[in-house]
Enzyme design. Structure first.
Site, mmCIF file in Angstrom:
data_model
loop_
_atom_site.group_PDB
_atom_site.id
_atom_site.type_symbol
_atom_site.label_atom_id
_atom_site.label_comp_id
_atom_site.label_asym_id
_atom_site.label_seq_id
_atom_site.Cartn_x
_atom_site.Cartn_y
_atom_site.Cartn_z
ATOM 1 N N GLU A 265 -54.524 -6.336 -41.053
ATOM 2 C CA GLU A 265 -53.839 -5.830 -39.865
ATOM 3 C C GLU A 265 -54.839 -5.111 -38.965
ATOM 4 O O GLU A 265 -55.980 -4.861 -39.344
ATOM 5 C CB GLU A 265 -52.718 -4.856 -40.253
ATOM 6 C CG GLU A 265 -51.305 -5.394 -40.025
ATOM 7 C CD GLU A 265 -50.966 -5.645 -38.563
ATOM 8 O OE1 GLU A 265 -51.786 -5.310 -37.681
ATOM 9 O OE2 GLU A 265 -49.879 -6.181 -38.291
ATOM 10 N N GLY A 293 -58.749 -4.794 -39.117
ATOM 11 C CA GLY A 293 -59.707 -5.535 -38.313
ATOM 12 C C GLY A 293 -59.026 -6.398 -37.274
ATOM 13 O O GLY A 293 -57.807 -6.381 -37.115
ATOM 14 N N ASP A 294 -59.848 -7.167 -36.581
ATOM 15 C CA ASP A 294 -59.393 -8.113 -35.562
ATOM 16 C C ASP A 294 -59.528 -9.507 -36.153
ATOM 17 O O ASP A 294 -60.641 -9.945 -36.472
ATOM 18 C CB ASP A 294 -60.264 -7.965 -34.310
ATOM 19 C CG ASP A 294 -59.870 -8.909 -33.178
ATOM 20 O OD1 ASP A 294 -59.257 -9.964 -33.453
ATOM 21 O OD2 ASP A 294 -60.198 -8.612 -32.018
ATOM 22 N N HIS A 313 -46.600 -16.739 -32.224
ATOM 23 C CA HIS A 313 -45.842 -16.690 -30.960
ATOM 24 C C HIS A 313 -46.390 -15.632 -29.998
ATOM 25 O O HIS A 313 -45.993 -15.592 -28.840
ATOM 26 C CB HIS A 313 -44.349 -16.503 -31.226
ATOM 27 C CG HIS A 313 -43.949 -15.152 -31.739
ATOM 28 N ND1 HIS A 313 -42.631 -14.799 -31.908
ATOM 29 C CD2 HIS A 313 -44.673 -14.065 -32.124
ATOM 30 C CE1 HIS A 313 -42.558 -13.561 -32.360
ATOM 31 N NE2 HIS A 313 -43.785 -13.097 -32.502
#
Length: 433
Positions: A265, A293-294, A313
């Site tokens: 996350e 993290g990304d 989405h």
């Protein structure tokens, strides 16, 4: 046509007599989806959905246009009346008093009796509450029970949230649609240039957002965990990418005592997630890692099984393909086992696709993105090195589980004994359409 309508009316009335009479208890059992009660017959549930889909098409076909228009114009009334029911805990009071009169309910809630009568009358027409035809006394039914604050599914969080801030936010949707408008309705409403999730975190609104998304996880967990063959991955660590605050992970680990999981996350949300799984929580020992993290830049934990729930989405096609490719590159390949499970509301026609259409407009207003059709998800998967192997429509869920397998890395071929790309055939345990 008159004869056909008379025949139709007779059959519908006959079916109602049966469903509200001798079959009522069986129907309640089939429709109840909860952690402790899930009908063993998924096939009957799917037949119910088939029927709902057909009857909705019939209703659309027969309803005079002006009535449909009026329903659309005043649809917001439904949300606001439900908000009244939540604000004054009507279902909770009925639960304590039932059976009760409007006068008794008005006294218990401190509300104006005539106004309460009108609100309850509206709710009754929507299907909430049972009312004795002779005495007029109210009781809760399977629908009004969802409004109780002590109900396990916490649907009340949605009722409290969406008719308030989201209702106001959508007032800016017409402005967003202008070709010269770079901002979304959400950015216009909050008067911000920051990405929405960053803005929510910085302004203290993230907790409310996670509360609402957490409700979705809790509500869908019984069906998701019952209707997908999790035993196929029971020996693997399921990595929940975009895990939120861990509601699904908690349900998954509680359901399967030998399972393990990991979470990925954003750093701020990962910290909240860690707080929700303290060292003394018996489930914590089975969470292999909680990583902040990304997912477009930072390393994603290695595993053979990944879960993406309500993630794609939020993103455009290029970003979705990028993320799926990153997972494909990171994945530990185990033939017949390796997979990524995409859990999203798939767009399709009819009544059963209505939830996805609601979500589609929310995503447009929130981040200028969208829900997708099954064909669009299949295309994303193929461009990222996956194939769509199976689609499952779990009971009690607004979403479908799309199982993707890495191309060229697993044995077998997509199974195909489903009922086609129609909502009613969504026994899509269907496996490939």
């Amino acid at each position: 046509m008159e004869n056909e309508l008379e025949h139709l009316n007779w059959n519908i009335k006959h079916a109602l007599l049966q469903l509200e009479g001798p079959l009522a208890q069986e129907l309640d059992s089939c429709l109840e989806v909860s952690p402790g009660a899930l009908s063993p017959s998924n096939s009957v549930y799917q037949k119910i959905l088939d029927t709902v889909q057909v009857l909705d098409k019939l209703l659309v076909t027969l309803t005079p246009p002006h009535m449909t228009l009026v329903d659309g114009v005043f649809a917001f009334t439904n949300s606001k009346v439900l908000l009244c029911a939540s604000e004054y805990a009507l279902a909770d009071h009925v639960q304590k008093l039932q059976p009760c009169s409007i006068s008794q309910l008005a006294e218990a809630t401190g509300l104006h009796e005539q106004g309460l009568f009108q609100i309850v009358r509206y709710l009754r027409e929507m299907g909430y509450f049972s009312q004795d035809p002779k005495t007029g006394l109210l009781s809760n039914n399977r629908l009004s029970n969802l409004l109780r604050k002590d109900h396990w599914a916490t649907w009340i969080n949605w009722v409290d949230f969406f008719p308030r801030e989201y209702y106001d936010l959508l007032s800016r949707l017409p402005d967003q649609l202008r070709s010269d408008q770079p901002k979304t309705a959400t950015e216009l409403f909050y008067n911000t240039d920051k990405p929405i999730y960053q803005y929510l975190a910085e302004t203290g609104r993230a907790a409310g957002f996670h509360k609402v998304t957490g409700t979705g996880s809790v509500v869908e967990a019984p069906g998701l965990l019952a209707d997908y063959p999790w035993e196929e991955v029971k020996s693997e660590t399921v990595v929940d990418v975009g895990a939120g605050v861990g509601d699904f992970i908690r349900s998954y680990l509680e359901k399967f005592p030998d399972a393990t999981a990991a979470a990925f996350e954003l750093p701020s949300t990962a910290e909240i997630l860690k707080q929700r799984f303290p060292d003394d929580d018996p489930l914590t020992s089975r969470i292999v890692s909680i990583t902040g993290g990304d997912f477009f830049q930072d390393p994603i934990p290695e595993s053979s099984v990944y879960l993406l729930r309500w993630i794609l989405h939020n993103w455009g096609d290029e970003d979705c393909i990028k993320l799926l490719r990153r997972i494909r590159e990171t994945m530990v390949i185990k033939p017949g086992v390796s997979r990524v499970l995409i859990i999203e509301s798939v767009l399709f026609d009819g009544r059963l696709g209505r939830g996805a259409r609601y979500a589609d407009i929310r995503m447009l207003a929130r981040c200028r993105n969208k829900e997708r059709t099954l064909g669009e998800y299949r295309k994303l998967a193929e461009e990222a090195g996956w194939r769509l192997n199976r689609v499952v429509s779990p009971r009690g869920c607004l979403t479908q589980i799309m199982e993707l397998r890495p191309v060229g890395a697993c044995t077998g071929s997509p199974r195909a004994n489903g009922n086609g790309n129609s909502a009613g055939g969504l026994e899509w345990e269907s496996e490939l359409m």
